[in-house]
Design a protein around this motif. Sequence first.
Motif, PDB file in Angstrom:
ATOM      1  N   GLU A  53     -34.855 -52.472 -83.961  1.00  0.00           N
ATOM      2  CA  GLU A  53     -35.901 -53.016 -83.099  1.00  0.00           C
ATOM      3  C   GLU A  53     -36.523 -54.191 -83.886  1.00  0.00           C
ATOM      4  N   GLY A  54     -36.721 -55.432 -82.749  1.00  0.00           N
ATOM      5  CA  GLY A  54     -37.544 -56.474 -83.125  1.00  0.00           C
ATOM      6  C   GLY A  54     -36.859 -57.517 -84.173  1.00  0.00           C
ATOM      7  N   ARG A  55     -35.425 -57.095 -84.007  1.00  0.00           N
ATOM      8  CA  ARG A  55     -34.553 -58.213 -85.016  1.00  0.00           C
ATOM      9  C   ARG A  55     -33.645 -58.809 -84.255  1.00  0.00           C
ATOM     10  N   LYS A  56     -33.397 -60.136 -84.482  1.00  0.00           N
ATOM     11  CA  LYS A  56     -32.169 -60.796 -83.871  1.00  0.00           C
ATOM     12  C   LYS A  56     -30.870 -60.712 -84.382  1.00  0.00           C
ATOM     13  N   ALA A  57     -29.966 -60.710 -83.349  1.00  0.00           N
ATOM     14  CA  ALA A  57     -28.575 -60.538 -83.694  1.00  0.00           C
ATOM     15  C   ALA A  57     -27.995 -61.178 -84.863  1.00  0.00           C
ATOM     16  N   ASP A  58     -28.368 -62.542 -85.162  1.00  0.00           N
ATOM     17  CA  ASP A  58     -27.940 -63.355 -86.194  1.00  0.00           C
ATOM     18  C   ASP A  58     -28.735 -62.737 -87.466  1.00  0.00           C
ATOM     19  N   GLU A  59     -29.621 -61.916 -87.553  1.00  0.00           N
ATOM     20  CA  GLU A  59     -30.347 -61.448 -88.648  1.00  0.00           C
ATOM     21  C   GLU A  59     -29.392 -60.228 -89.014  1.00  0.00           C
ATOM     22  N   LEU A  60     -29.049 -59.462 -88.144  1.00  0.00           N
ATOM     23  CA  LEU A  60     -28.057 -58.408 -88.292  1.00  0.00           C
ATOM     24  C   LEU A  60     -26.751 -58.398 -88.404  1.00  0.00           C
ATOM     25  N   ALA A  61     -26.410 -59.726 -88.308  1.00  0.00           N
ATOM     26  CA  ALA A  61     -24.674 -60.031 -88.147  1.00  0.00           C
ATOM     27  C   ALA A  61     -24.225 -59.781 -89.670  1.00  0.00           C
ATOM     28  N   LYS A  62     -24.863 -59.608 -90.551  1.00  0.00           N
ATOM     29  CA  LYS A  62     -23.891 -59.346 -91.985  1.00  0.00           C
ATOM     30  C   LYS A  62     -23.999 -57.854 -92.284  1.00  0.00           C
ATOM     31  N   ARG A  63     -24.833 -57.098 -91.501  1.00  0.00           N
ATOM     32  CA  ARG A  63     -24.706 -55.744 -91.799  1.00  0.00           C
ATOM     33  C   ARG A  63     -23.321 -54.933 -91.276  1.00  0.00           C
ATOM     34  N   GLU A  64     -22.612 -54.249 -91.952  1.00  0.00           N
ATOM     35  CA  GLU A  64     -21.515 -53.800 -91.552  1.00  0.00           C
ATOM     36  C   GLU A  64     -21.780 -52.731 -90.580  1.00  0.00           C
ATOM     37  N   ASP A  65     -22.786 -51.783 -90.517  1.00  0.00           N
ATOM     38  CA  ASP A  65     -23.033 -51.131 -89.407  1.00  0.00           C
ATOM     39  C   ASP A  65     -23.234 -51.688 -87.917  1.00  0.00           C
ATOM     40  N   PHE A  66     -23.909 -52.789 -88.107  1.00  0.00           N
ATOM     41  CA  PHE A  66     -23.928 -53.635 -86.759  1.00  0.00           C
ATOM     42  C   PHE A  66     -22.676 -54.335 -86.306  1.00  0.00           C
ATOM     43  N   SER A  67     -21.944 -54.748 -87.165  1.00  0.00           N
ATOM     44  CA  SER A  67     -20.610 -55.205 -86.789  1.00  0.00           C
ATOM     45  C   SER A  67     -19.806 -54.150 -86.247  1.00  0.00           C
TER      46      SER A  67
ATOM     47  N   TRP B 149     -20.827 -51.396 -84.514  1.00  0.00           N
ATOM     48  CA  TRP B 149     -21.698 -50.984 -83.260  1.00  0.00           C
ATOM     49  C   TRP B 149     -21.023 -52.272 -82.497  1.00  0.00           C
ATOM     50  N   LEU B 150     -21.036 -53.352 -82.557  1.00  0.00           N
ATOM     51  CA  LEU B 150     -20.624 -54.462 -81.849  1.00  0.00           C
ATOM     52  C   LEU B 150     -19.132 -54.016 -81.187  1.00  0.00           C
ATOM     53  N   LYS B 151     -18.280 -53.710 -82.215  1.00  0.00           N
ATOM     54  CA  LYS B 151     -16.864 -53.401 -81.909  1.00  0.00           C
ATOM     55  C   LYS B 151     -16.947 -52.192 -80.956  1.00  0.00           C
ATOM     56  N   ASN B 152     -17.575 -51.082 -81.275  1.00  0.00           N
ATOM     57  CA  ASN B 152     -17.551 -49.933 -80.669  1.00  0.00           C
ATOM     58  C   ASN B 152     -18.639 -49.107 -80.413  1.00  0.00           C
ATOM     59  N   PRO B 153     -19.480 -49.663 -79.471  1.00  0.00           N
ATOM     60  CA  PRO B 153     -20.831 -49.343 -79.140  1.00  0.00           C
ATOM     61  C   PRO B 153     -20.975 -47.992 -78.561  1.00  0.00           C
ATOM     62  N   GLU B 154     -19.911 -47.402 -78.323  1.00  0.00           N
ATOM     63  CA  GLU B 154     -20.087 -46.014 -77.725  1.00  0.00           C
ATOM     64  C   GLU B 154     -19.803 -45.035 -78.769  1.00  0.00           C
ATOM     65  N   GLU B 155     -19.158 -45.410 -79.645  1.00  0.00           N
ATOM     66  CA  GLU B 155     -19.248 -44.542 -81.145  1.00  0.00           C
ATOM     67  C   GLU B 155     -20.032 -44.718 -82.120  1.00  0.00           C
ATOM     68  N   MET B 156     -20.218 -45.915 -82.272  1.00  0.00           N
ATOM     69  CA  MET B 156     -21.308 -46.250 -83.527  1.00  0.00           C
ATOM     70  C   MET B 156     -22.778 -46.004 -82.866  1.00  0.00           C
ATOM     71  N   HIS B 157     -23.859 -45.991 -83.790  1.00  0.00           N
ATOM     72  CA  HIS B 157     -25.027 -46.153 -83.216  1.00  0.00           C
ATOM     73  C   HIS B 157     -26.158 -46.669 -84.353  1.00  0.00           C
ATOM     74  N   PRO B 158     -26.911 -47.475 -83.671  1.00  0.00           N
ATOM     75  CA  PRO B 158     -28.028 -48.212 -84.338  1.00  0.00           C
ATOM     76  C   PRO B 158     -28.534 -47.244 -85.609  1.00  0.00           C
ATOM     77  N   GLU B 159     -29.048 -47.575 -86.615  1.00  0.00           N
ATOM     78  CA  GLU B 159     -29.753 -47.007 -87.900  1.00  0.00           C
ATOM     79  C   GLU B 159     -30.850 -46.349 -87.191  1.00  0.00           C
ATOM     80  N   ASN B 160     -31.270 -45.039 -87.390  1.00  0.00           N
ATOM     81  CA  ASN B 160     -32.382 -44.625 -86.794  1.00  0.00           C
ATOM     82  C   ASN B 160     -32.491 -44.678 -85.395  1.00  0.00           C
ATOM     83  N   GLY B 161     -31.426 -45.196 -84.605  1.00  0.00           N
ATOM     84  CA  GLY B 161     -31.740 -45.172 -83.218  1.00  0.00           C
ATOM     85  C   GLY B 161     -30.800 -44.035 -82.402  1.00  0.00           C
ATOM     86  N   GLU B 162     -30.877 -44.491 -81.094  1.00  0.00           N
ATOM     87  CA  GLU B 162     -30.024 -43.455 -80.309  1.00  0.00           C
ATOM     88  C   GLU B 162     -28.512 -43.807 -80.149  1.00  0.00           C
TER      89      GLU B 162
END
Length: 211
Positions: free
Chosen positions: A90-104, A106-119
Amino acid sequence: MESINGVELSLYRHGVTKENLEKVYIGWTDVEVAEEGIELLNKTKLYRPEADRIIVSDLKRCVQSADFLFPEDKKVYHKGLREINFGSWEGRKADELAKREDFSAWLKNPEEMHPENGESFAEFSERIEAAWEMIREWSYQDGIEKIAILSHGGPIRKLLVALAPEKKSFWDWKPLHGQGMTLYWADREAFRRGERCTSLSAVPIMEKSNG
């Protein structure tokens, strides 16, 4: 109000925010509608259908949007209609998160992965489905014919996947900020059973030209 016999449901996405324009993740972050969002909401208001019952996500951007679209009407606020919770993103831009493995992932499979501490997508889906079931049964029991829901992109996509006459995936639906779509059921019992609507149309934001 004139009876339409069936049931009409209008789904509105809140007006655009500064964070939306800057591509910041703001699931449960409580921010206001930007000036650009207010301008479009005022256009939408001129041609939006009337509603007997208006249910609104309790986040500020939806509350404000509902006040612009339905300034004189009573609203009911429902936490279950919030956007997905992006947790630590929350409150962060996509380009700030781009280097995170969990974010990458999630982008590839948002229905199976979920944000850290999120839903997770499953948790989000269950929440929206429960909110809709309550709204549907409550409105049916009260004989409501015209319903308006003012929410976020994710919940509107979820409802369209389940209710639109044309079957599309979650990501194929593109609800626009400050605009809406109206679903209509000719059969009230079909509405109560949660079946797909009879027809779907966009809420116009400008007068149709003649000819």
